[in-house]
Design a protein around this motif. Structure first.
Motif, PDB file in Angstrom:
ATOM      1  N   ASP A 116      38.873  45.717  39.818  1.00 23.92           N
ATOM      2  CA  ASP A 116      39.176  44.088  39.595  1.00 23.92           C
ATOM      3  C   ASP A 116      38.439  43.261  40.521  1.00 23.92           C
ATOM      4  OD1 ASP A 116      40.721  44.744  41.821  1.00 23.92           O
ATOM      5  OD2 ASP A 116      42.713  43.964  41.009  1.00 23.92           O
ATOM      6  N   ARG A 117      38.794  42.078  40.683  1.00 24.62           N
ATOM      7  CA  ARG A 117      38.206  41.141  41.432  1.00 24.62           C
ATOM      8  C   ARG A 117      36.559  41.142  41.352  1.00 24.62           C
ATOM      9  NH1 ARG A 117      41.266  42.178  46.992  1.00 24.62           N
ATOM     10  NH2 ARG A 117      43.449  41.929  46.260  1.00 24.62           N
ATOM     11  N   CYS A 142      41.081  43.603  34.739  1.00 24.00           N
ATOM     12  CA  CYS A 142      41.347  44.753  35.567  1.00 24.00           C
ATOM     13  C   CYS A 142      41.428  46.021  34.595  1.00 24.00           C
ATOM     14  CB  CYS A 142      42.996  44.697  36.148  1.00 24.00           C
ATOM     15  SG  CYS A 142      43.312  46.006  37.299  1.00 24.00           S
ATOM     16  N   TRP A 143      40.614  47.072  35.257  1.00 24.94           N
ATOM     17  CA  TRP A 143      40.565  48.226  34.516  1.00 24.94           C
ATOM     18  C   TRP A 143      41.198  49.208  35.216  1.00 24.94           C
ATOM     19  CZ3 TRP A 143      35.671  45.972  34.153  1.00 24.94           C
ATOM     20  CH2 TRP A 143      35.358  45.711  32.695  1.00 24.94           C
ATOM     21  N   THR A 144      42.029  50.209  34.838  1.00 18.88           N
ATOM     22  CA  THR A 144      42.819  51.157  35.454  1.00 18.88           C
ATOM     23  C   THR A 144      42.547  52.460  34.958  1.00 18.88           C
ATOM     24  OG1 THR A 144      44.778  49.540  35.574  1.00 18.88           O
ATOM     25  CG2 THR A 144      45.516  51.871  35.936  1.00 18.88           C
ATOM     26  N   ASP A 203      43.993  38.309  35.226  1.00 21.67           N
ATOM     27  CA  ASP A 203      42.674  38.939  35.870  1.00 21.67           C
ATOM     28  C   ASP A 203      42.108  39.979  35.108  1.00 21.67           C
ATOM     29  OD1 ASP A 203      42.944  37.063  38.007  1.00 21.67           O
ATOM     30  OD2 ASP A 203      44.134  38.408  39.012  1.00 21.67           O
ATOM     31  N   TYR A 259      32.780  43.764  43.067  1.00 23.34           N
ATOM     32  CA  TYR A 259      34.157  44.116  42.553  1.00 23.34           C
ATOM     33  C   TYR A 259      35.025  45.069  43.737  1.00 23.34           C
ATOM     34  CZ  TYR A 259      31.673  48.424  41.690  1.00 23.34           C
ATOM     35  OH  TYR A 259      30.656  49.735  41.639  1.00 23.34           O
ATOM     36  N   THR A 302      42.195  51.322  40.519  1.00 23.24           N
ATOM     37  CA  THR A 302      41.843  50.019  39.531  1.00 23.24           C
ATOM     38  C   THR A 302      40.367  49.454  39.943  1.00 23.24           C
ATOM     39  OG1 THR A 302      43.108  48.775  41.351  1.00 23.24           O
ATOM     40  CG2 THR A 302      44.382  49.477  39.333  1.00 23.24           C
TER      41      THR A 302
END
Length: 202
Positions: A140-141, A52-54, A50, A124, A138
């Motif tokens: 994501d989605r 995904c930024w953290t 997926d 998101y 995070t």
């Protein structure tokens, strides 16, 4: 008369040396700047399949509860800001473990002028995990609904803005169709993460 050939030879052989410049002229090669350099391969990370930024931020001297309180207000304000869509909200909280989940639905603007408006619905999820002296967040989605009146398709980030789907093999440019989605998503991520870092500084 015997010396005459020597004199003639001397005139043919001897010459004044040319002075060489001590400074050699360097050839200047102009490298054309790539305006998309920021958005090329590596800018959109894939984690367990997926996008995904953290964001990890150390917050010295702040307790998990203090960071939680700041993040709850920040994410609540975000979901109520201009350009948000119905359903954008802080959707879940875990007060014991200091976790906040925000389901964000907003307009992502590509361009706007007096004759046209180009934008997409942008979905998101932000998850903030707060602990003593630290925040892990995070994003994501991620998905998009674009031109719904003509197209009912939902574009998922993994299929639309990932490296393999958005960047050419030479890593020099973005593919035309998804380029604006990749650029604007990265810009929005940067804006959110920068806001969070500034909030936690105070």
């Amino acid at each position: 008369m015997m010396a005459m050939p020597l004199a003639a030879m001397a005139q043919n052989v001897w010459e004044k040396p040319k002075e060489e410049s001590s400074e050699k002229t360097a050839k200047v090669v102009k490298v054309k700047e790539n305006k998309d350099e920021k958005y090329l391969r590596g800018a959109v990370p894939i984690v367990n399949g997926d996008v995904c930024w953290t964001l990890d931020v150390d917050v010295p001297g702040k307790s998990a509860q203090e960071i939680y309180d700041k993040m709850f207000k920040t994410l609540t304000d975000l979901t109520k800001s201009e350009g948000q869509l119905e359903g954008s909200a802080v959707s879940l909280v875990n007060k014991q473990d200091h976790i906040i989940v925000a389901s964000v639905r907003e307009w992502l603007l590509f361009s706007s002028n007096f004759i046209s408006l180009d934008r997409t619905k942008f979905y998101y999820t932000l998850v903030a995990r707060c602990s003593d002296g630290h925040l892990n967040m995070t994003m994501d989605r991620i998905s998009y609904k674009y031109e719904e009146e003509r197209n009912k398709q939902v574009y998922k980030a993994e299929e639309w803005i990932s490296d393999d789907n958005a960047v050419n093999k030479k890593n020099t440019k973005l593919y035309r169709g998804s380029a604006k989605f990749r650029r604007k998503t990265i810009d929005r991520k940067d804006q959110i993460f920068e806001t969070v870092k500034n909030v936690l500084k105070n």
